[in-house]
Design a protein around this motif. Sequence first.
Motif, mmCIF file in Angstrom:
data_model
loop_
_atom_site.group_PDB
_atom_site.id
_atom_site.type_symbol
_atom_site.label_atom_id
_atom_site.label_comp_id
_atom_site.label_asym_id
_atom_site.label_seq_id
_atom_site.Cartn_x
_atom_site.Cartn_y
_atom_site.Cartn_z
ATOM 1 N N SER A 1 0.792 -1.507 -0.164
ATOM 2 C CA SER A 1 0.572 0.190 0.013
ATOM 3 C C SER A 1 0.963 1.401 -0.228
ATOM 4 O O SER A 1 0.174 2.246 -0.775
ATOM 5 C CB SER A 1 -1.132 0.221 0.880
ATOM 6 N N ARG A 2 2.021 1.171 0.897
ATOM 7 C CA ARG A 2 2.844 2.185 0.985
ATOM 8 C C ARG A 2 3.920 2.535 -0.671
ATOM 9 O O ARG A 2 3.882 3.963 -0.956
ATOM 10 C CB ARG A 2 3.781 1.845 1.974
ATOM 11 N N GLU B 1 3.641 5.938 -3.193
ATOM 12 C CA GLU B 1 4.526 6.369 -3.786
ATOM 13 C C GLU B 1 4.717 6.804 -5.109
ATOM 14 O O GLU B 1 5.227 7.895 -5.456
ATOM 15 C CB GLU B 1 5.941 5.861 -3.148
#
Length: 547
Positions: free
Chosen positions: A34-35, A39
């Motif tokens: 998810s991160r 990004e």
Amino acid sequence: MALSHRRIAGLALALLGLLLLAQVFALSHRAALSRLEVEAGVSARVRAMALEAELAKQRAVVAILADDALVAEVLANPGETEPVSRKLDRLRDETHGAVIYLLDRTGTALAASNWDAPDSFVGADYSFRRYFTDALRATTAQQFALGTVSHKPGLYLSHSVLRGADVLGVVVVKVEFDALEAAWADGAGATHVTDEEGRVVLSSTPGLRFGAMPAPGKGQLASVAELPSIGWRLTVFAPTAPAQQAAMLATLAVALVLAALAGGAGFVLRGKARAEAREQAERRYRADLEREVALRTQELSTEMGERVAAEARLATLQADLVQANKLAALGQIAAGVAHEVNQPLATIRLLSENARHLLPADAPPDVSGNLGSILRMTDRIGRITTELRSFSRKARGLVEPTSLADAFEASLLLTASRMRSAPVRIIRPEIPPDLRVMAEAVRLEQVLVNLLQNAHEALDGRPDPEIRIAMALADDRVTLTVSDNGPGIAPEVAGQLFIPFATTKEQGVGLGLVIARDIARDFGGSLSADPAVEGQGACFRLELRRA
């Protein structure tokens, strides 16, 4: 029997531990993915905005050149083209385009920024290019293709040059993206841009250009950002290996905790050592993660800073081009008037004064009166040329107490010729001579001239044209309203009045009201349009600080 139970309990605990570790790995992996998706999405949007800013700057170049008086004159009367080529070369150097060139109606290049290079475009025939034929038909066009001379790919942006309803030729700028693609290649993740047909036109991997969009590889996720101004799509392929590594580190940390618990009380010292090792691993993990976040934040800040700098350079270029275009027209007029009128005007005044002094005492009074009229008319012509020179000068950027009455009278004088060609009734207020506002005379005149010209153009063909100017005073504000009895502002146009390059005029650039509003804001005031009312004309409000 008891031993068998202990073995079963041990196996159960081991199985439970494995299940726990598997769950930790799955949750950590999903969180890390998810991160990475966030990004990658930010990276795609930032790169798309940087590309959009570059395209907007280059579109502004061809749009303003299409309205340039020198460009139009060379197309209408081909002759000496070197001054135009030099101007295109300077502009290309300032805007970092690949090449700018000017085509006549047959597609032959009359002038080019590379006019003095061995592979100059001057004299070449580009009538076969789609960007040329489309621009003749639809004013603007674009085409991504290989250069016939450089054999390098680029985006060609074109704009037709009009004089009245006649198309004189086409201005073309070629934009190459080598530097942008090199920057993408140095960043994290592969970047590809596809056109409307799904064909790769830009890529951090040049070998993929002009081919089909590749599918994400194993261990990659795709993030997409649209480029609405050109109909392209930018895709960033981000590697998912960091998510795998983060999940493994999290699982390892949990495994160390379980191992420490399984050691029992008899292994306190060994458990303590393992705990210290675990803490060190966690600290390294956090430090590595913080370094990665800081590095990524710095990269994003750099990309955003480059975008802001690009927008600032675009705004500066637009302002300089508009100022240069205005000075190219009005400066030539003012210089011509000063040179051609002031010298004979001074002679007329001198001869009139001499004749008035040499009149005999018994001369008819009409003769002296006529000479006095001639002297007054020379004074009036002198004031007109003075106002033209003042208006053509570039603004100093100072904000100081300025006479509103003088600026208003100067704007009426500057628009007098247009008013005489199509008479319009002007209802105006009495402005006190001592009323001062915080402004700069030249730029304040520019705003008033723009509002008066727009109102006059809106009254074209009206049987009873009328422009109403009103003034309202407050303690620290002065408000001027300029309204007309024309057809008014259409609802679909009202929302775009102050958007750059949005215009409904055939010969308009769409920058007049935008520049006027920015000037008013520089003065600490504002410029706005009243909401459109059916059956009523347009009404603009200029608010200024009272000195």
